[in-house]
Design a protein around this motif. Sequence first.
Motif, PDB file in Angstrom:
ATOM      1  N   UNK A  61       0.899  -1.128   0.045  1.00  0.00           N
ATOM      2  CA  UNK A  61      -0.030   0.098   0.094  1.00  0.00           C
ATOM      3  C   UNK A  61       0.821   1.329   0.027  1.00  0.00           C
ATOM      4  N   UNK A  62       2.051   1.337   0.838  1.00  0.00           N
ATOM      5  CA  UNK A  62       2.709   2.535   0.975  1.00  0.00           C
ATOM      6  C   UNK A  62       3.459   2.728  -0.290  1.00  0.00           C
TER       7      UNK A  62
ATOM      8  N   UNK B 220       0.962   7.513   9.274  1.00  0.00           N
ATOM      9  CA  UNK B 220       0.928   7.796   7.832  1.00  0.00           C
ATOM     10  C   UNK B 220      -0.529   8.282   7.298  1.00  0.00           C
TER      11      UNK B 220
ATOM     12  N   UNK C 114      -1.741   9.555   3.506  1.00  0.00           N
ATOM     13  CA  UNK C 114      -3.043   8.972   2.570  1.00  0.00           C
ATOM     14  C   UNK C 114      -4.122   9.714   2.357  1.00  0.00           C
TER      15      UNK C 114
END
Lengths: 343, 343
Positions: free
Chosen positions: B231-232, B264, B268
């Motif tokens: 995802x990152x 994070x 996002x």
Amino acid sequence: MTETAAENRRIVLARRPDASLQHGDLRMERVPLPTIDDGELLLRTLWLSLDPYMRSRMNDAPSYAEPVAIDAVMVGATVSRVIASKHAAHAVGDLVLAASGWQDYAVSDGTGLTRLDTDMPRPSLALGAMGMPGFTAFVGMLDIGQPKVGETVLVSAATGAVGSIAGQIAKLRGARVVGIAGGDEKCRYAVEQLHFDACVDHQQHDFAERLAAACPSGVDVFFENVGGAVWEAALPLLNDHARIALSGLIANYNRAAPSDGPDQTAQWLRILLTRRVSLRGFIIFEHYKTRHEAFVEQMSGWLREQRIVVVEDVIEGLEHAPAGLMGLLRGDNLGKLVVRVAD
Amino acid sequence: MTETAAENRRIVLARRPDASLQHGDLRMERVPLPTIDDGELLLRTLWLSLDPYMRSRMNDAPSYAEPVAIDAVMVGATVSRVIASKHAAHAVGDLVLAASGWQDYAVSDGTGLTRLDTDMPRPSLALGAMGMPGFTAFVGMLDIGQPKVGETVLVSAATGAVGSIAGQIAKLRGARVVGIAGGDEKCRYAVEQLHFDACVDHQQHDFAERLAAACPSGVDVFFENVGGAVWEAALPLLNDHARIALSGLIANYNRAAPSDGPDQTAQWLRILLTRRVSLRGFIIFEHYKTRHEAFVEQMSGWLREQRIVVVEDVIEGLEHAPAGLMGLLRGDNLGKLVVRVAD
């Protein structure tokens, strides 16, 4: 308002803010009144809109819009009067919706101007309920949130320019509306004046518990303008098939670095997956072509029938615009923040 | 496979895993072969499906499905043969798609059984490409991802049961497909056998840079099965108006606590907002009513015409199912993981 007829006061970006916007980041300049050529017109700013997106435009980070250049006039929507014209389509005295930015006067070639009724009783509405914030509320709530009768709708920044309209639209659709706002006064306003069913103060130490208590049936639509602690408290309350209209993240605009850990990403993703949530980020400028006509018709009707309450927070004088934006980013305003630049 | 005719081997949940699934968390029991009453039938498990969702069902956390109880047989889809019947609708010899779980035999009252062709050449397909994983890929890619010709589609767990099909569907729609998989062998498989345009190994230290290089035009559709570092690396590559089909989060299933910071979340959300991303979490069981018929017709055709390559990873023997699931959660498998329980 101290000005002489022959000069134009303008507020420019002096330097990019580190994190929180500071007074020295903006600078007022006085320059000669601009002159116009054929095909141009001179606009006098009457009203300047102050909006959260302005903080993002001060950063030199990739985004959907270009950053404001250093020493350039700060951008902003205005209601302006045509005071000189060498342009066939615009006469002196016309009232227009413009993007003159933070200054007393601006030259325009007519591009992007929208004519307003010259005798409009409350021209600043063109910057609020009938303008970009109202349109944002309309698209985000109706097209993305799609609240149904009896559902619970959560609106953050509930007494802001967008949130106050978004919540009232959800009420008109028959939803139960819960607001989130900063401070007791705003929360009382949301319930007593805007007729929200409940409003929770995010400054309370037990905010998350209070929010859960205010949403006993969970949350079906989350209209998010804030991020940060508001997002954290709202996510666990989402019902299956909840819709998130991601409209703004004002809590983050003044923030330079990521928050301290732990990293919550996995937790949010788990909620979004297991509860089959739909999230959509949106920026209103893309929706004018398809939805603006419907918005104008619908919102005009609602305002005429007084089914939507309009809240405005007026700052007197262009020179106070920087402090006004700082206050907006802190959440000081109640309703749409506008600057009265001239009468 | 060691068993005697008169006993039923079954694998039960001995205790809830702390974080990573361990051998002692599951236990094999031998119990007498069950008998059937009127209206029931006895099923012999031929094939058992192993799927990532099984790990979530071992947790006692609120989710869309009830957790498996301690000492209860682990749940799971099976292809089974009717070996005794006191049920009017099912005869001995029938082949059915069932949910017998991790055991050699199960009693059924017929509820939820789907009859399969008795002479189906490859019955395990009913657990993979023609079953729940294939249907997940179909709904997630076509209904949520909606790839267009020439767009870039990113698929994580690219050689898994779902990802391998999802990527091939996107190719059939004319998209450029980039996979993410663990290890060089899988990546080669995705490109050479599944005809992905590229595949990036997430075990490489410079994975994020490699992924960016493999997506020079950014990412329009992200079919996400993994979470975590995948995802990152993917989020910063999203294009304006990207669609995320959030199908699974296998990287998190074995994780007990949130990751170390920094948090994070704000980053996002900023990407999802400014790039106007749509994200939708989905769980396939909700889509059978509306989309399963279309899926069966479309996927049967694709398989018949050999336009979709099916990848299966077969474990021999029920007793190896626990190790198989542990491997699946580590990403050891290539393609749909099934256990051959009996012939």
